[in-house]
Design an enzyme around this catalytic site. Structure first.
Site, mmCIF file in Angstrom:
data_model
loop_
_atom_site.group_PDB
_atom_site.id
_atom_site.type_symbol
_atom_site.label_atom_id
_atom_site.label_comp_id
_atom_site.label_asym_id
_atom_site.label_seq_id
_atom_site.Cartn_x
_atom_site.Cartn_y
_atom_site.Cartn_z
ATOM 1 N N LYS A 137 0.843 -1.190 0.000
ATOM 2 C CA LYS A 137 0.000 0.000 0.000
ATOM 3 C C LYS A 137 0.884 1.249 0.000
ATOM 4 O O LYS A 137 2.029 1.151 0.432
ATOM 5 C CB LYS A 137 -0.942 -0.036 1.195
ATOM 6 C CG LYS A 137 -0.260 0.338 2.508
ATOM 7 C CD LYS A 137 -1.230 0.480 3.621
ATOM 8 C CE LYS A 137 -0.563 1.093 4.819
ATOM 9 N NZ LYS A 137 -0.384 2.508 4.840
ATOM 10 N N HIS A 167 -1.270 -5.376 5.750
ATOM 11 C CA HIS A 167 -0.933 -6.361 6.785
ATOM 12 C C HIS A 167 -1.959 -6.391 7.918
ATOM 13 O O HIS A 167 -1.953 -7.316 8.724
ATOM 14 C CB HIS A 167 0.483 -6.138 7.314
ATOM 15 C CG HIS A 167 0.634 -4.915 8.159
ATOM 16 N ND1 HIS A 167 0.756 -3.666 7.637
ATOM 17 C CD2 HIS A 167 0.685 -4.761 9.510
ATOM 18 C CE1 HIS A 167 0.875 -2.795 8.624
ATOM 19 N NE2 HIS A 167 0.832 -3.432 9.767
ATOM 20 N N LYS A 171 -3.535 -9.505 10.833
ATOM 21 C CA LYS A 171 -3.480 -9.383 12.298
ATOM 22 C C LYS A 171 -4.401 -10.404 12.949
ATOM 23 O O LYS A 171 -5.531 -10.632 12.477
ATOM 24 C CB LYS A 171 -3.921 -7.977 12.720
ATOM 25 C CG LYS A 171 -2.822 -6.931 12.612
ATOM 26 C CD LYS A 171 -3.330 -5.595 13.089
ATOM 27 C CE LYS A 171 -2.268 -4.535 12.974
ATOM 28 N NZ LYS A 171 -1.304 -4.522 14.070
ATOM 29 N N GLU A 205 -1.562 5.593 17.662
ATOM 30 C CA GLU A 205 -0.185 5.201 17.965
ATOM 31 C C GLU A 205 0.395 6.125 19.015
ATOM 32 O O GLU A 205 0.166 7.337 18.971
ATOM 33 C CB GLU A 205 0.686 5.347 16.715
ATOM 34 C CG GLU A 205 0.558 4.252 15.716
ATOM 35 C CD GLU A 205 1.510 4.499 14.559
ATOM 36 O OE1 GLU A 205 2.700 4.188 14.706
ATOM 37 O OE2 GLU A 205 1.059 5.020 13.544
ATOM 38 N N ASP A 224 -2.869 7.121 5.220
ATOM 39 C CA ASP A 224 -1.982 6.075 5.738
ATOM 40 C C ASP A 224 -2.772 4.975 6.443
ATOM 41 O O ASP A 224 -2.452 3.795 6.293
ATOM 42 C CB ASP A 224 -0.971 6.701 6.717
ATOM 43 C CG ASP A 224 0.051 5.698 7.220
ATOM 44 O OD1 ASP A 224 0.527 4.899 6.394
ATOM 45 O OD2 ASP A 224 0.363 5.700 8.431
ATOM 46 N N HIS A 229 -6.247 0.388 5.982
ATOM 47 C CA HIS A 229 -6.343 -0.507 7.141
ATOM 48 C C HIS A 229 -7.743 -0.520 7.767
ATOM 49 O O HIS A 229 -8.367 -1.571 7.913
ATOM 50 C CB HIS A 229 -5.366 -0.077 8.235
ATOM 51 C CG HIS A 229 -3.928 -0.125 7.842
ATOM 52 N ND1 HIS A 229 -3.387 -1.101 7.054
ATOM 53 C CD2 HIS A 229 -2.898 0.693 8.164
ATOM 54 C CE1 HIS A 229 -2.091 -0.884 6.910
ATOM 55 N NE2 HIS A 229 -1.775 0.194 7.565
ATOM 56 N N LYS A 328 -1.193 9.773 15.509
ATOM 57 C CA LYS A 328 0.148 9.560 16.068
ATOM 58 C C LYS A 328 0.337 10.413 17.321
ATOM 59 O O LYS A 328 -0.379 11.397 17.519
ATOM 60 C CB LYS A 328 1.203 9.988 15.040
ATOM 61 C CG LYS A 328 1.414 8.990 13.919
ATOM 62 C CD LYS A 328 2.633 9.382 13.112
ATOM 63 C CE LYS A 328 2.907 8.382 12.007
ATOM 64 N NZ LYS A 328 3.303 7.054 12.493
HETATM 65 P P1 NDP Z 1 12.212 2.792 1.947
HETATM 66 O O1 NDP Z 1 12.363 4.121 1.303
HETATM 67 O O2 NDP Z 1 12.791 2.574 3.286
HETATM 68 O O3 NDP Z 1 12.840 1.662 0.978
HETATM 69 C C1 NDP Z 1 12.626 1.665 -0.392
HETATM 70 C C2 NDP Z 1 13.501 0.642 -1.063
HETATM 71 O O4 NDP Z 1 13.313 0.761 -2.477
HETATM 72 C C3 NDP Z 1 14.990 0.814 -0.826
HETATM 73 O O5 NDP Z 1 15.551 -0.462 -0.704
HETATM 74 C C4 NDP Z 1 15.453 1.480 -2.115
HETATM 75 O O6 NDP Z 1 16.801 1.249 -2.411
HETATM 76 C C5 NDP Z 1 14.600 0.752 -3.117
HETATM 77 N N1 NDP Z 1 14.560 1.440 -4.411
HETATM 78 C C6 NDP Z 1 14.158 2.702 -4.672
HETATM 79 N N2 NDP Z 1 14.242 2.944 -5.997
HETATM 80 C C7 NDP Z 1 14.703 1.800 -6.588
HETATM 81 C C8 NDP Z 1 15.005 1.414 -7.926
HETATM 82 N N3 NDP Z 1 14.830 2.243 -8.961
HETATM 83 N N4 NDP Z 1 15.467 0.174 -8.144
HETATM 84 C C9 NDP Z 1 15.640 -0.694 -7.116
HETATM 85 N N5 NDP Z 1 15.377 -0.389 -5.826
HETATM 86 C C10 NDP Z 1 14.918 0.843 -5.568
HETATM 87 O O7 NDP Z 1 10.645 2.484 1.922
HETATM 88 P P2 NDP Z 1 9.831 1.540 2.942
HETATM 89 O O8 NDP Z 1 10.569 0.269 3.099
HETATM 90 O O9 NDP Z 1 9.493 2.291 4.164
HETATM 91 O O10 NDP Z 1 8.440 1.319 2.175
HETATM 92 C C11 NDP Z 1 8.328 0.468 1.059
HETATM 93 C C12 NDP Z 1 6.843 0.250 0.772
HETATM 94 O O11 NDP Z 1 6.231 -0.379 1.873
HETATM 95 C C13 NDP Z 1 6.055 1.542 0.542
HETATM 96 O O12 NDP Z 1 5.073 1.304 -0.427
HETATM 97 C C14 NDP Z 1 5.379 1.785 1.881
HETATM 98 O O13 NDP Z 1 4.171 2.500 1.742
HETATM 99 C C15 NDP Z 1 5.105 0.358 2.331
HETATM 100 N N6 NDP Z 1 4.973 0.205 3.762
HETATM 101 C C16 NDP Z 1 6.011 0.547 4.595
HETATM 102 C C17 NDP Z 1 5.891 0.379 5.944
HETATM 103 C C18 NDP Z 1 7.022 0.718 6.863
HETATM 104 O O14 NDP Z 1 6.809 0.650 8.072
HETATM 105 N N7 NDP Z 1 8.201 1.070 6.353
HETATM 106 C C19 NDP Z 1 4.645 -0.150 6.554
HETATM 107 C C20 NDP Z 1 3.637 -0.542 5.599
HETATM 108 C C21 NDP Z 1 3.817 -0.349 4.260
HETATM 109 P P3 NDP Z 1 17.877 2.408 -2.055
HETATM 110 O O15 NDP Z 1 18.155 2.217 -0.616
HETATM 111 O O16 NDP Z 1 18.974 2.116 -2.953
HETATM 112 O O17 NDP Z 1 17.200 3.726 -2.383
#
Ligand code: NDP
Length: 464
Positions: A137, A167, A171, A205, A224, A229, A328
């Site tokens: 999402k 997710h 739950k 939260e 969000d 959710h 939050k």
């Molecule tokens: P982050 O920004 O922490 O991570 C994004 C990842 O994508 C990094 O590994 C980044 O690599 C990679 N990336 C970006 N551009 C590219 C590319 N062109 N090619 C390959 N890899 C790439 O995001 P999150 O992990 O926080 O979130 C990811 C998804 O999960 C989102 O959709 C978010 O809404 C969802 N989500 C996140 C939650 C959370 O708690 N974090 C909870 C629920 C959902 P690099 O480090 O090299 O930029």
């Protein structure tokens, strides 16, 4: 559908990201603990030039976070590797996928805009037969973008191969709604507007922004939390009885419920409230005002607390307000569902007071259940007081992300958000998104660590 021993290759795109480290791998750890025979090849991919050891270190530290035994972690380390990949590049994606065989899952743990570009790139690639796509999402940013995204995904694979991940559907408390509602004689007969006065679904939260401005300041509490959710939890709470627990039934019944759902009195202004936190103290920590958090643009007017009241217009629920709220930096950190029952039609004369409402509380994280009833057992003979029957439910051995991955790996979309379900969630809230963007709903304030704006103490959509 694969059995436990059918080999599956799970490719996590966004291997270096927050989600992968904090939720996805620990969730997978709980699944590997519960299903040690899972024949899984795990590939991490991102555009960073990581040595293999760096990915192995991440897997070694994150899998046991979910309780995966050391021996199973070591086994998985023998079936995992990392690839550097620009997921938005069709040539790179094509070459990478051509090197894989068997059942492949692409898990998009990427920023939403990158996921979109990656899917556009996949449209120019020969995809492996049966490829499954797991999409995080948000599924679009409004109804039009959700429809556009769904149309793009439909060009790639069949809907049953698309696993939109929310997710909350994994739950334990949400899954337990099925057992609670449909495996007990006493609840289903009263699960309707004749007996229930109002329902509250709250996911507050205690945590403040915690450095996530890059994502959160563009999303806010409503997009969000409520848009996905809480509307999905509400659909599970309110849906009709399934003939069986499978993907077709549950997802049909969820969309059926959501299609009957409308803003309270069709009024986006009267049915919604928003606020953001100011400086305060949380668990002994000084929290700055939201607008002073690094990376926040105050002009964006992002809310950190959102509330929307809806009505499900069908013969079971019409007239019952469902209040959905999430925020939050809230001191109470209330998470769960509160069902307030109507008073008895007639209370015999002779009691010294009016009975309070019966209340069923279904707590989420921790999982609890409490039924508060009127009794006159204690104290003065005809005084009515409240008695609570409360239980803490056992922890589920598989974390929510493990439950979700279980479905994806075994090809069962029961807990995946179907495209029409995602679109309905946006359809319900689009008038609120527009009213907030036009400034028709004031942005209130609350102190970090408080329980919300003082003026919000009376629930919207309820006369009581
Ligand atoms: P982050 O920004 O922490 O991570 C994004 C990842 O994508 C990094 O590994 C980044 O690599 C990679 N990336 C970006 N551009 C590219 C590319 N062109 N090619 C390959 N890899 C790439 O995001 P999150 O992990 O926080 O979130 C990811 C998804 O999960 C989102 O959709 C978010 O809404 C969802 N989500 C996140 C939650 C959370 O708690 N974090 C909870 C629920 C959902 P690099 O480090 O090299 O930029």
């Amino acid at each position: 559908m694969a059995d436990a021993s059918s080999p599956v290759t799970l490719v996590i795109l966004g291997a270096s990201g927050d989600l992968t480290q904090r939720l996805l791998l620990p969730g997978l750890g709980t699944l590997l603990k519960a299903e040690p025979d899972l024949n899984l090849t795990l590939i991490g991919a991102s555009n960073l030039d990581w040595p293999q050891e760096k990915w192995a270190e991440l897997v070694t530290s994150a899998l046991p976070g979910g309780g995966c035994p050391d021996a199973r972690v070591r086994q998985q380390l023998g079936a995992t590797h990392y690839v550097q990949l620009d997921v938005t590049d069709a040539t790179q994606m094509g070459e990478f996928l051509a090197g894989l065989s068997g059942q492949v899952v692409l898990y998009f743990a990427l920023p939403p805009a990158v996921t979109m570009k990656a899917c556009e790139a996949l449209a120019h690639v020969d995809l492996p037969a049966g490829l499954r796509l797991a999409i995080e999402k948000p599924f679009g940013t409004d109804l039009a973008s959700a429809q556009h995204f769904n149309a793009l995904l439909a060009k790639l694979v069949h809907e049953d191969q698309i696993f939109r991940v929310d997710h909350f559907l994994g739950k334990a408390t949400v899954l337990n709604l099925l057992g609670l509602r449909f495996a007990n004689r006493i609840l289903e007969p009263v699960w309707n507007s004749t007996n229930i006065e109002r329902v509250e679904l709250i996911s507050d939260e205690v945590l403040a922004l915690e450095g996530r401005a890059g994502y959160y300041d563009h999303a806010g509490a409503m997009k969000d939390m409520i848009q996905s959710h809480l509307l999905l939890v509400m659909a599970m709470f309110a849906m009709e009885e399934p003939a069986r627990l499978d993907a077709l039934e549950l997802r049909d019944l969820m969309v059926h419920t959501l299609r009957s759902t409308h803003l309270w009195q069709d009024d986006p202004v009267a049915s919604s409230r928003r606020a953001r936190y100011t400086a305060g103290t949380l668990a002994g920590r000084q929290i700055p005002s939201y607008v002073d958090e690094p990376g926040v643009d105050p002009e964006r007017q992002t809310e950190t607390l959102a509330e929307v009241t809806v009505e499900i217009r069908n013969s079971r629920w019409s007239g019952v307000p469902f209040r959905l709220r999430s925020g939050k930096a809230l001191g109470d950190g209330v998470r769960g569902m509160t069902v307030v029952f109507r008073p008895v039609e007639h209370q015999p004369e002779g009691f010294t007071n009016q009975a309070a409402r019966d209340v069923l509380t279904i707590g989420m994280s921790p999982e609890t259940l409490a039924l508060t009833l009127a009794t006159n057992a204690e104290g003065s003979r005809w005084d009515l007081e409240q008695t609570s029957l409360a239980a803490k439910l056992g922890d589920s051995p598989i974390r929510p992300y493990g439950q979700i991955l279980d479905g994806i790996i075994h090809g069962d979309p029961m807990l995946a958000v179907r495209g029409d379900v995602a679109e309905e969630c946006w359809r319900i809230l689009t008038p609120v998104v527009e009213a907030w963007a036009d400034g028709r709903v004031p942005l209130d304030e609350y102190r970090a660590g408080s329980s919300g704006p003082k003026a919000w103490s009376a629930p919207q959509g309820s006369d009581s």
